[in-house]
Design a protein around this motif. Structure first.
Motif, PDB file in Angstrom:
ATOM      1  N   PRO A 253     -63.690  41.031  54.679  1.00  0.00           N
ATOM      2  CA  PRO A 253     -63.827  42.478  54.501  1.00  0.00           C
ATOM      3  C   PRO A 253     -62.535  43.277  54.748  1.00  0.00           C
ATOM      4  N   ASP A 254     -61.647  42.779  55.612  1.00  0.00           N
ATOM      5  CA  ASP A 254     -60.426  43.531  55.891  1.00  0.00           C
ATOM      6  C   ASP A 254     -59.289  43.227  54.913  1.00  0.00           C
ATOM      7  N   GLU A 255     -59.541  42.377  53.908  1.00  0.00           N
ATOM      8  CA  GLU A 255     -58.522  42.078  52.913  1.00  0.00           C
ATOM      9  C   GLU A 255     -58.678  43.017  51.719  1.00  0.00           C
ATOM     10  N   ASP A 256     -57.535  43.460  51.183  1.00  0.00           N
ATOM     11  CA  ASP A 256     -57.534  44.366  50.043  1.00  0.00           C
ATOM     12  C   ASP A 256     -57.873  43.572  48.789  1.00  0.00           C
ATOM     13  N   GLY A 257     -59.089  43.727  48.322  1.00  0.00           N
ATOM     14  CA  GLY A 257     -59.506  43.014  47.131  1.00  0.00           C
ATOM     15  C   GLY A 257     -61.010  43.019  46.967  1.00  0.00           C
ATOM     16  N   PHE A 258     -61.462  42.311  45.951  1.00  0.00           N
ATOM     17  CA  PHE A 258     -62.890  42.255  45.651  1.00  0.00           C
ATOM     18  C   PHE A 258     -63.179  40.998  44.840  1.00  0.00           C
ATOM     19  N   ALA A 259     -64.448  40.625  44.800  1.00  0.00           N
ATOM     20  CA  ALA A 259     -64.892  39.455  44.050  1.00  0.00           C
ATOM     21  C   ALA A 259     -65.523  39.893  42.735  1.00  0.00           C
ATOM     22  N   VAL A 260     -65.331  39.062  41.718  1.00  0.00           N
ATOM     23  CA  VAL A 260     -65.938  39.293  40.416  1.00  0.00           C
ATOM     24  C   VAL A 260     -66.546  37.969  39.959  1.00  0.00           C
ATOM     25  N   ASP A 261     -67.789  38.020  39.534  1.00  0.00           N
ATOM     26  CA  ASP A 261     -68.484  36.834  39.033  1.00  0.00           C
ATOM     27  C   ASP A 261     -67.921  36.453  37.668  1.00  0.00           C
ATOM     28  N   VAL A 262     -67.602  35.163  37.480  1.00  0.00           N
ATOM     29  CA  VAL A 262     -66.985  34.706  36.230  1.00  0.00           C
ATOM     30  C   VAL A 262     -67.991  34.281  35.166  1.00  0.00           C
ATOM     31  N   SER A 263     -69.264  34.264  35.478  1.00  0.00           N
ATOM     32  CA  SER A 263     -70.234  33.734  34.520  1.00  0.00           C
ATOM     33  C   SER A 263     -70.337  34.521  33.213  1.00  0.00           C
ATOM     34  N   PRO A 264     -70.064  35.842  33.183  1.00  0.00           N
ATOM     35  CA  PRO A 264     -70.201  36.538  31.892  1.00  0.00           C
ATOM     36  C   PRO A 264     -69.160  36.150  30.838  1.00  0.00           C
ATOM     37  N   GLY A 265     -68.060  35.528  31.220  1.00  0.00           N
ATOM     38  CA  GLY A 265     -67.007  35.196  30.273  1.00  0.00           C
ATOM     39  C   GLY A 265     -65.798  36.095  30.463  1.00  0.00           C
ATOM     40  N   PRO A 266     -64.642  35.676  29.982  1.00  0.00           N
ATOM     41  CA  PRO A 266     -63.377  36.335  30.312  1.00  0.00           C
ATOM     42  C   PRO A 266     -63.262  37.798  29.882  1.00  0.00           C
ATOM     43  N   GLU A 267     -63.767  38.138  28.712  1.00  0.00           N
ATOM     44  CA  GLU A 267     -63.640  39.535  28.259  1.00  0.00           C
ATOM     45  C   GLU A 267     -64.404  40.470  29.189  1.00  0.00           C
ATOM     46  N   GLN A 268     -65.650  40.112  29.502  1.00  0.00           N
ATOM     47  CA  GLN A 268     -66.453  40.944  30.396  1.00  0.00           C
ATOM     48  C   GLN A 268     -65.887  40.926  31.806  1.00  0.00           C
ATOM     49  N   VAL A 269     -65.378  39.781  32.267  1.00  0.00           N
ATOM     50  CA  VAL A 269     -64.778  39.689  33.597  1.00  0.00           C
ATOM     51  C   VAL A 269     -63.581  40.622  33.680  1.00  0.00           C
ATOM     52  N   ALA A 270     -62.701  40.614  32.672  1.00  0.00           N
ATOM     53  CA  ALA A 270     -61.539  41.506  32.664  1.00  0.00           C
ATOM     54  C   ALA A 270     -61.981  42.968  32.698  1.00  0.00           C
ATOM     55  N   ASP A 271     -62.992  43.318  31.916  1.00  0.00           N
ATOM     56  CA  ASP A 271     -63.512  44.697  31.927  1.00  0.00           C
ATOM     57  C   ASP A 271     -64.051  45.052  33.312  1.00  0.00           C
ATOM     58  N   ASN A 272     -64.758  44.113  33.944  1.00  0.00           N
ATOM     59  CA  ASN A 272     -65.293  44.366  35.286  1.00  0.00           C
ATOM     60  C   ASN A 272     -64.171  44.558  36.305  1.00  0.00           C
ATOM     61  N   VAL A 273     -63.098  43.782  36.164  1.00  0.00           N
ATOM     62  CA  VAL A 273     -61.961  43.932  37.078  1.00  0.00           C
ATOM     63  C   VAL A 273     -61.337  45.316  36.916  1.00  0.00           C
ATOM     64  N   ILE A 274     -61.124  45.736  35.687  1.00  0.00           N
ATOM     65  CA  ILE A 274     -60.517  47.057  35.450  1.00  0.00           C
ATOM     66  C   ILE A 274     -61.406  48.157  36.011  1.00  0.00           C
ATOM     67  N   LYS A 275     -62.707  48.042  35.852  1.00  0.00           N
ATOM     68  CA  LYS A 275     -63.625  49.037  36.425  1.00  0.00           C
ATOM     69  C   LYS A 275     -63.491  49.078  37.938  1.00  0.00           C
ATOM     70  N   GLN A 276     -63.437  47.897  38.563  1.00  0.00           N
ATOM     71  CA  GLN A 276     -63.294  47.829  40.034  1.00  0.00           C
ATOM     72  C   GLN A 276     -61.953  48.413  40.472  1.00  0.00           C
ATOM     73  N   LEU A 277     -60.880  48.073  39.756  1.00  0.00           N
ATOM     74  CA  LEU A 277     -59.562  48.620  40.101  1.00  0.00           C
ATOM     75  C   LEU A 277     -59.564  50.142  39.995  1.00  0.00           C
ATOM     76  N   SER A 278     -60.180  50.657  38.978  1.00  0.00           N
ATOM     77  CA  SER A 278     -60.263  52.114  38.792  1.00  0.00           C
ATOM     78  C   SER A 278     -61.070  52.761  39.906  1.00  0.00           C
ATOM     79  N   ALA A 279     -62.152  52.104  40.287  1.00  0.00           N
ATOM     80  CA  ALA A 279     -63.025  52.661  41.332  1.00  0.00           C
ATOM     81  C   ALA A 279     -62.378  52.618  42.713  1.00  0.00           C
ATOM     82  N   THR A 280     -61.461  51.693  42.926  1.00  0.00           N
ATOM     83  CA  THR A 280     -60.860  51.551  44.267  1.00  0.00           C
ATOM     84  C   THR A 280     -59.425  52.037  44.321  1.00  0.00           C
ATOM     85  N   ALA A 281     -58.926  52.622  43.230  1.00  0.00           N
ATOM     86  CA  ALA A 281     -57.529  53.099  43.204  1.00  0.00           C
ATOM     87  C   ALA A 281     -57.326  54.275  44.130  1.00  0.00           C
TER      88      ALA A 281
END
Length: 161
Positions: free
Chosen positions: A133-161
């Motif tokens: 919890p004290d590390e700067d980062g987050f987990a993303v599930d890889v099961s949806p496939g790379p395109e959706q995973v990349a979109d999920n990462v960008i959403k998370q980055l935007s939400a935590t910027a």
């Protein structure tokens, strides 16, 4: 970050393209001795990893000095390894690509020309220390496939910027 076969390279390339940030493949920083060891099915020891991790951190620092955000792939399986990467200048945020061992083993089976054999996957999961919890980062599930995973990462980055 994540075990071999979790999609680090595929997702990172998509992120780098979408964000227009420089990209580095962490595997490219390995000295030949590390690559040979892994290709022979031998897991790396910590003494093999420290110089590799420091070289990745040095690259990130050089990019930060030039005012650039980056995308870097690195297994970073243990907190101690992430601590070395966090020594880089600038903010270091980790994206943990999390997935089921069976799914990742299946994906590794489809890969061609990579030095990391499927036989080392078990040792990687045994070594893996998910983000705390004290590390700067987050987990993303890889099961949806790379395109959706990349979109999920960008959403998370935007939400935590």
């Amino acid at each position: 970050m994540g075990v071999s076969g979790s999609g680090k390279t595929t997702v990172a390339k998509r992120l780098a393209k979408q964000l227009a940030w420089p990209y580095a493949e962490g595997d490219d920083f390995h000295p030949e001795a590390n690559v040979s060891k892994m290709a022979a099915g031998q897991p790396l020891a910590d003494q093999d990893r420290w110089p590799w991790l420091r070289s990745i951190a040095a690259w990130m620092s050089a990019q930060a000095a030039d005012g650039r955000n980056t995308v870097v792939t690195c297994s970073a399986l243990r907190r101690a390894y992430r601590d070395v990467l966090r020594e880089a200048d600038g903010q270091v945020r980790f994206v943990y690509l999390s997935g089921d061992v069976d799914l990742i083993a299946e994906r590794i089976g489809y890969r061609k020309g990579h030095f990391m054999p499927t036989s080392l996957l078990t040792s990687q999961f045994e070594t893996l220390e998910p983000l705390e919890p004290d590390e700067d980062g987050f987990a993303v599930d890889v099961s949806p496939g790379p395109e959706q995973v990349a979109d999920n990462v960008i959403k998370q980055l935007s939400a935590t910027a």
